[in-house]
Structure formats: C-alpha cells, structure tokens
Design a protein around this motif. Sequence first.
Motif, PDB file in Angstrom:
ATOM      1  N   TYR A 231       0.842  -1.206   0.000  1.00 44.58           N
ATOM      2  CA  TYR A 231       0.000   0.000   0.000  1.00 44.58           C
ATOM      3  C   TYR A 231       0.876   1.255   0.000  1.00 44.58           C
ATOM      4  O   TYR A 231       0.601   2.217  -0.716  1.00 44.58           O
ATOM      5  CB  TYR A 231      -0.928   0.043   1.220  1.00 44.58           C
ATOM      6  N   ALA A 232       1.929   1.236   0.814  1.00 45.02           N
ATOM      7  CA  ALA A 232       2.830   2.395   0.904  1.00 45.02           C
ATOM      8  C   ALA A 232       3.532   2.642  -0.436  1.00 45.02           C
ATOM      9  O   ALA A 232       3.651   3.793  -0.881  1.00 45.02           O
ATOM     10  CB  ALA A 232       3.850   2.181   2.015  1.00 45.02           C
ATOM     11  N   GLN A 233       3.975   1.561  -1.077  1.00 43.06           N
ATOM     12  CA  GLN A 233       4.613   1.684  -2.397  1.00 43.06           C
ATOM     13  C   GLN A 233       3.635   2.270  -3.417  1.00 43.06           C
ATOM     14  O   GLN A 233       3.993   3.129  -4.217  1.00 43.06           O
ATOM     15  CB  GLN A 233       5.051   0.307  -2.902  1.00 43.06           C
ATOM     16  N   ALA A 234       2.385   1.766  -3.377  1.00 44.28           N
ATOM     17  CA  ALA A 234       1.351   2.239  -4.315  1.00 44.28           C
ATOM     18  C   ALA A 234       1.057   3.718  -4.089  1.00 44.28           C
ATOM     19  O   ALA A 234       0.925   4.492  -5.039  1.00 44.28           O
ATOM     20  CB  ALA A 234       0.082   1.412  -4.155  1.00 44.28           C
ATOM     21  N   ALA A 235       0.981   4.107  -2.821  1.00 43.17           N
ATOM     22  CA  ALA A 235       0.682   5.510  -2.482  1.00 43.17           C
ATOM     23  C   ALA A 235       1.791   6.447  -2.946  1.00 43.17           C
ATOM     24  O   ALA A 235       1.559   7.629  -3.200  1.00 43.17           O
ATOM     25  CB  ALA A 235       0.464   5.647  -0.982  1.00 43.17           C
ATOM     26  N   ALA A 236       3.014   5.910  -3.077  1.00 39.21           N
ATOM     27  CA  ALA A 236       4.161   6.731  -3.489  1.00 39.21           C
ATOM     28  C   ALA A 236       4.355   6.760  -5.007  1.00 39.21           C
ATOM     29  O   ALA A 236       5.247   7.452  -5.508  1.00 39.21           O
ATOM     30  CB  ALA A 236       5.423   6.205  -2.820  1.00 39.21           C
ATOM     31  N   CYS A 237       3.525   6.026  -5.753  1.00 39.11           N
ATOM     32  CA  CYS A 237       3.649   6.000  -7.216  1.00 39.11           C
ATOM     33  C   CYS A 237       3.314   7.369  -7.817  1.00 39.11           C
ATOM     34  O   CYS A 237       2.489   8.102  -7.274  1.00 39.11           O
ATOM     35  CB  CYS A 237       2.699   4.964  -7.826  1.00 39.11           C
ATOM     36  N   THR A 238       3.940   7.679  -8.960  1.00 42.16           N
ATOM     37  CA  THR A 238       3.612   8.909  -9.687  1.00 42.16           C
ATOM     38  C   THR A 238       2.613   8.560 -10.781  1.00 42.16           C
ATOM     39  O   THR A 238       2.956   7.834 -11.723  1.00 42.16           O
ATOM     40  CB  THR A 238       4.887   9.512 -10.325  1.00 42.16           C
TER      41      THR A 238
END
Length: 257
Positions: A231-238
């Motif tokens: 979830y954290a990785q997804a939230a940091a996507c551009t």
Amino acid sequence: MAKWTAFPYDNADYVHDAAALKKHWARLHAGDAEPWPKDAAVQEAWALFHAGEFRKAVDAGLKAGGGGITAANKAQAIYANYLEKSEKTKLDLFLELAQRAEAQAAAEPKNANAHYLMAYAVGRYGQGISVAKALAQGLGSKVKNALETTIKLAPKHADAHIALGAFHAEVIDKVGKLLGRTQGADAATGLKMFQAALKLNPDSAIAMVEYANGLVMLEGDKRMKEAEQLYAQAAACTPADAMERLDVEMAKAELED
C-alpha cells in the motif's frame, strides 16, 4: 443519463494532444496493452479518458466506433468504479458496459480489451450484488473465462493478470478454499497472477493495491506487514493519468485505515 461526478483532482498533467498521447502511449497503456489507434477520433476519445473527462470520453468513443468503443468502455468502467456515488447507478453502468463489451467481443473475438472490460464490468457488478450471489448466477466462470481469453490474446496484459488474481482471492475469501475449488479458484494461482502483473507493469499502483488485498484475503494477518508495504509503495507511485491518480488516492486511503 444522470449527471456524472467530475474528476476531483487537478488534471493539468494528464491532458495530451495527439503527438504527446502517441509519445506517452506505451507508458499509459502498460496495463491494458491496447494498441495505438490510427483513427484521430479514437485518439481523441483516449485523450479525454486519460485526462479524466470520463463522460466526454464515453460519448466521443461511442461516436467514433471501432476502437473508440474500447475507450468508451474503459472510461465508463473507471468512472463507475471510482466516482459514481449511487450504488444503483453504479450497477446499472456496469451492466450496460458488460453488454456493450460482450457485443464487442462477439464482433471482434480477437480484441483482448473487449473480453477484459466485459470481465471487469461483470466482476464489479458481482461484487456489488455480493460475490456469493454472483457465483450462484454463474457470473464467476464468465469472469474467469473472459480473463483467461484476454491473457491468451494478449499475454502482456498486466491488468487481466491483476483481475484474475483478484478473482481467485475474492472467491476463496467469500466461499472458502473447498467451495472455491468448484469455481476454479486456487490460492497459489491467484498469488502467481499478482506477481506476474507486477513483473509486467512494475509501476502499477493498482497491481500493488490488489496484490496487498489478495495477500490478506488468501493468507490473513501473517501477510499484513507485506500488504502494508505494498500500500505504501502504491501511495508513493507517480500517476501518469487520471485513472492512475484514482488508484494512488485509493492506496493512500487504505494506508490511513
């Protein structure tokens, strides 16, 4: 048709003319493997879709016909899933879309996204009426078959891998492993599908979110830490377009829960 909710974020970065659209096409369609359309009217429908002008994209795509129907169907799918507030309207939009995509698939059996968007619409409709009810109506096998057809036609279709992973996870989560087997659902296959999707499209926020959901559905709390990292990785996507922005915002909301 009822008034559609506008895309709620600034879309300045997602507006493309035909030349920019062509330049960014491979990145914008890393998920659905849609080929570049030669027809200018179809290009315009896709430009509207990527800019979050979902209602206009549906109208333009249907008017353009051919590949424009795919743009219209995807715009309706994403709008209904993320922005439509009325549950009844959402289900109606998915039903209408399922029928249109099914007709498109019958007319163009080799059109991977016709099969994929039919599966997407039927799957979301099934979630809306309850997975158990949808399975009883035979909608599960319809979704599974359409997604498997999509992957056969377009092996690099990352979004179909995500959706197939979600199918396996949802069915097992709702009816258990034993009953799930009668629907062709298998935990190991589900996890393999999510992993394949991320390999095909490593920047996909929605692949990360759905994989996280799938891990928790299939393996419970012991995978919660891993799910939170996803979830954290997804939230940091551009995000590259309006649809991806909605995916990223969903990931942020999951993290806050």
